[in-house]
Design an enzyme around this catalytic site. Structure first.
Site, PDB file in Angstrom:
ATOM      1  N   SER A  67      27.502  12.948   1.661  1.00  0.00           N
ATOM      2  CA  SER A  67      27.275  13.197   3.093  1.00  0.00           C
ATOM      3  C   SER A  67      25.896  13.739   3.439  1.00  0.00           C
ATOM      4  O   SER A  67      25.505  13.702   4.597  1.00  0.00           O
ATOM      5  CB  SER A  67      28.306  14.194   3.609  1.00  0.00           C
ATOM      6  OG  SER A  67      29.366  13.504   4.194  1.00  0.00           O
ATOM      7  N   LYS A  70      23.586  11.611   5.343  1.00  0.00           N
ATOM      8  CA  LYS A  70      23.736  11.413   6.799  1.00  0.00           C
ATOM      9  C   LYS A  70      22.565  11.996   7.574  1.00  0.00           C
ATOM     10  O   LYS A  70      22.193  11.495   8.634  1.00  0.00           O
ATOM     11  CB  LYS A  70      25.059  12.046   7.271  1.00  0.00           C
ATOM     12  CG  LYS A  70      26.283  11.309   6.737  1.00  0.00           C
ATOM     13  CD  LYS A  70      27.573  12.071   6.953  1.00  0.00           C
ATOM     14  CE  LYS A  70      28.751  11.290   6.349  1.00  0.00           C
ATOM     15  NZ  LYS A  70      29.998  12.034   6.277  1.00  0.00           N
ATOM     16  N   TYR A 193      26.458   2.037   4.143  1.00  0.00           N
ATOM     17  CA  TYR A 193      26.957   3.419   4.118  1.00  0.00           C
ATOM     18  C   TYR A 193      27.322   3.850   2.689  1.00  0.00           C
ATOM     19  O   TYR A 193      26.935   4.926   2.234  1.00  0.00           O
ATOM     20  CB  TYR A 193      28.174   3.541   5.055  1.00  0.00           C
ATOM     21  CG  TYR A 193      28.834   4.898   4.976  1.00  0.00           C
ATOM     22  CD1 TYR A 193      28.257   6.011   5.577  1.00  0.00           C
ATOM     23  CD2 TYR A 193      30.019   5.074   4.268  1.00  0.00           C
ATOM     24  CE1 TYR A 193      28.851   7.266   5.477  1.00  0.00           C
ATOM     25  CE2 TYR A 193      30.618   6.326   4.168  1.00  0.00           C
ATOM     26  CZ  TYR A 193      30.029   7.418   4.773  1.00  0.00           C
ATOM     27  OH  TYR A 193      30.601   8.657   4.656  1.00  0.00           O
ATOM     28  N   TYR A 244      31.010  20.502   7.504  1.00  0.00           N
ATOM     29  CA  TYR A 244      32.325  19.996   7.905  1.00  0.00           C
ATOM     30  C   TYR A 244      32.975  20.948   8.903  1.00  0.00           C
ATOM     31  O   TYR A 244      32.269  21.598   9.681  1.00  0.00           O
ATOM     32  CB  TYR A 244      33.220  19.773   6.668  1.00  0.00           C
ATOM     33  CG  TYR A 244      32.587  18.949   5.579  1.00  0.00           C
ATOM     34  CD1 TYR A 244      32.187  17.644   5.822  1.00  0.00           C
ATOM     35  CD2 TYR A 244      32.373  19.460   4.314  1.00  0.00           C
ATOM     36  CE1 TYR A 244      31.601  16.870   4.823  1.00  0.00           C
ATOM     37  CE2 TYR A 244      31.792  18.689   3.310  1.00  0.00           C
ATOM     38  CZ  TYR A 244      31.411  17.400   3.579  1.00  0.00           C
ATOM     39  OH  TYR A 244      30.839  16.638   2.601  1.00  0.00           O
ATOM     40  N   VAL A 262      30.380  15.729  -0.763  1.00  0.00           N
ATOM     41  CA  VAL A 262      31.549  15.906  -1.624  1.00  0.00           C
ATOM     42  C   VAL A 262      31.248  15.841  -3.126  1.00  0.00           C
ATOM     43  O   VAL A 262      32.128  16.092  -3.933  1.00  0.00           O
ATOM     44  CB  VAL A 262      32.697  14.912  -1.291  1.00  0.00           C
ATOM     45  CG1 VAL A 262      33.317  15.224   0.053  1.00  0.00           C
ATOM     46  CG2 VAL A 262      32.236  13.481  -1.395  1.00  0.00           C
TER      47      VAL A 262
HETATM   48  N1  GLU Z   1      30.995   8.946   0.560  1.00  0.00           N
HETATM   49  C1  GLU Z   1      31.843   9.973   1.048  1.00  0.00           C
HETATM   50  C2  GLU Z   1      32.866   9.425   2.011  1.00  0.00           C
HETATM   51  O1  GLU Z   1      32.547   8.632   2.843  1.00  0.00           O
HETATM   52  C3  GLU Z   1      31.010  11.008   1.727  1.00  0.00           C
HETATM   53  C4  GLU Z   1      31.826  12.153   2.192  1.00  0.00           C
HETATM   54  C5  GLU Z   1      31.128  13.464   2.129  1.00  0.00           C
HETATM   55  O2  GLU Z   1      30.295  13.740   1.291  1.00  0.00           O
HETATM   56  O3  GLU Z   1      31.480  14.257   3.000  1.00  0.00           O
HETATM   57  O4  GLU Z   1      34.022   9.745   1.954  1.00  0.00           O
END
Ligand code: GLU
Length: 308
Positions: A67, A70, A193, A244, A262
């Site tokens: 994430s 992002k 993504y 989060y 994650v």
């Molecule tokens: N690739 C992970 C997903 O889409 C990223 C989630 C994350 O790191 O919060 O579930």
């Protein structure tokens, strides 16, 4: 007389030593099968001042951005498509739901609440221009390569693992297409993504990326790559949504713009001062590194880093 720097190396070593054992309270992400293989007891932290890089623990262990990517795909989309186009497809409010939740897409204002949750990040990915996935991913990689001053690649195993199992992200993407928040081909956007989530870094890279944000878009080589206005925008998202649905608590306990992923990394930027990073693959229930959050809290208290 030369002014001696604070003993950052000593502080980081003490921070890792005191907090590594908290890994036992968390679990390595297993919903992406390849991530399950990581040793949960790994722990490291790094800090960059304008003068030097300091690090302690497992700071050279490679892991995927997940994430944290992002933040950088958002910068690319904002830079390439403009603020108005991006925020036509994604909102700017925090959510109390988990990062991969689908529920608010239908019940709220028919666009993802913010670009730091999966739905918002997938919508943002769809805005990155290019004739192929490679070309679009290339824009994200190029930004990271300029900041880190080295070639950047992806972990093919993690990428394939997520591609094979990312059914919830596929559901989000198709829903986004239905509500007109995803431009172009759904599968191509998902491919982009999944690949951006699989970009390989280590903890020292995260600290460098944090420093770039802390320096308002200026690289270590002195190049202004992104405007301070866009950096302010994304670091604000990091404060409100970067950890989060624990972002509020993190703001109180640590008080630094940060983004976690994650795979256990946390990137943090202390505006005008430091890039800070933590790594520890065992996660709490909300998806944040247990050891990472504790180490950042310790560093924030020791160095008085809270921006509030
Ligand atoms: N690739 C992970 C997903 O889409 C990223 C989630 C994350 O790191 O919060 O579930």
């Amino acid at each position: 007389m030369a002014c001696r720097e604070y003993d950052y190396a000593g502080l980081l070593a003490e921070t890792v030593a005191r907090h590594r054992h908290y890994a036992a309270q968390g679990e390595v992400a297993s919903y992406i099968p390849e991530l399950r293989k990581t040793d949960p007891t790994l722990a490291g932290c790094a800090l960059i001042t304008p003068q030097a890089l300091y690090e302690a623990g497992d700071t050279r262990y490679p892991f995927t951005l997940q994430s944290i990517s992002k933040v950088f795909s958002l910068l690319v989309a904002l830079e390439q498509r403009g603020v108005e186009t991006v925020f036509a497809k994604v909102g700017s409010e925090p959510t109390g739901d988990s990062f991969n939740s689908i529920v608010k897409l239908e019940t709220s204002e028919q666009k993802p609440l913010n670009p730091m949750i999966n739905a918002g990040a997938i919508a943002v990915c769809s805005l990155i221009p290019g004739d192929s996935v490679e070309e679009r991913l290339g824009l994200v990689l190029k930004l990271l390569e300029k900041i880190l001053d080295r070639p950047v690649g992806i972990d093919e195993h993690v990428y394939h693992s997520e591609q094979e199992t990312g059914h919830r992200n596929r559901a989000l993407a198709h829903f986004l297409k239905d509500i007109d928040c995803l431009e172009g081909d759904v599968d191509e956007v998902l491919d982009l993504y999944f690949r951006q989530c699989s970009i390989l870094v280590d903890c020292t890279d995260l600290a460098r990326l944090g420093m770039f944000l802390a320096q308002k878009g200026v690289t270590a080589q002195g190049e202004q790559l992104i405007s301070p206005h866009l950096i302010r925008l994304v670091t604000t998202f990091m404060v409100t949504c970067g950890m989060y649905n624990a972002s509020g608590e993190f703001a109180i306990q640590v008080g630094i713009p940060a983004k976690s992923g994650v795979s256990g990394g946390i990137l943090a930027a202390v505006p005008g001062r430091f890039g800070v990073a933590a790594f520890g693959p065992a996660l709490d229930k909300k998806g944040n590194s247990v050891v990472g959050v504790r180490m950042l809290r310790h560093l924030s208290q020791a160095l008085d880093l809270s921006i509030f």
